[in-house]
Design a protein around this motif. Sequence first.
Motif, PDB file in Angstrom:
ATOM      1  N   THR A   2       0.739  -1.361  -0.004  1.00 32.78           N
ATOM      2  CA  THR A   2       0.217   0.422  -0.100  1.00 32.78           C
ATOM      3  C   THR A   2       1.110   1.266   0.015  1.00 32.78           C
ATOM      4  O   THR A   2       1.954   1.303   1.054  1.00 32.78           O
ATOM      5  CB  THR A   2      -1.214  -0.191   0.955  1.00 32.78           C
ATOM      6  N   GLU A   6      -2.406   6.288  -0.417  1.00 34.13           N
ATOM      7  CA  GLU A   6      -3.622   5.283   0.174  1.00 34.13           C
ATOM      8  C   GLU A   6      -3.770   4.911   1.341  1.00 34.13           C
ATOM      9  O   GLU A   6      -4.518   5.382   2.019  1.00 34.13           O
ATOM     10  CB  GLU A   6      -3.219   3.569  -1.076  1.00 34.13           C
ATOM     11  N   GLN A  10      -7.564   6.353   3.713  1.00 36.45           N
ATOM     12  CA  GLN A  10      -7.588   5.045   4.630  1.00 36.45           C
ATOM     13  C   GLN A  10      -8.051   5.662   6.255  1.00 36.45           C
ATOM     14  O   GLN A  10      -8.650   6.017   6.460  1.00 36.45           O
ATOM     15  CB  GLN A  10      -6.913   4.145   4.702  1.00 36.45           C
ATOM     16  N   ARG A  28     -11.237  -0.358   0.518  1.00 37.47           N
ATOM     17  CA  ARG A  28     -10.721   0.017  -0.356  1.00 37.47           C
ATOM     18  C   ARG A  28     -11.296  -1.390  -1.673  1.00 37.47           C
ATOM     19  O   ARG A  28     -11.358  -0.955  -3.887  1.00 37.47           O
ATOM     20  CB  ARG A  28      -9.691   0.043  -1.304  1.00 37.47           C
TER      21      ARG A  28
END
Length: 71
Positions: A2, A6, A10, A28
């Motif tokens: 990741t 990202e 989150q 996701r």
Amino acid sequence: MTSLEELEKQREALLEDRYSGTKSMQDRNGRTIEFKSDRDMSAALADLEHRIAALKSKPIRRIRIISNKGA
């Protein structure tokens, strides 16, 4: 793996849900995640913060060891 971007998205989504009082969110992949308590959300946030910090930190390039006999 990741990416940093990202993980930050989150974290922001999880913070918004936590402050709004929502106990569930979608990841996701579209799966719904339900948290049993605020403690669970807090643990998820701590994990995200830890992973973000690890990606932001610089890798150790050199370790210098100094020793002596100890007089």
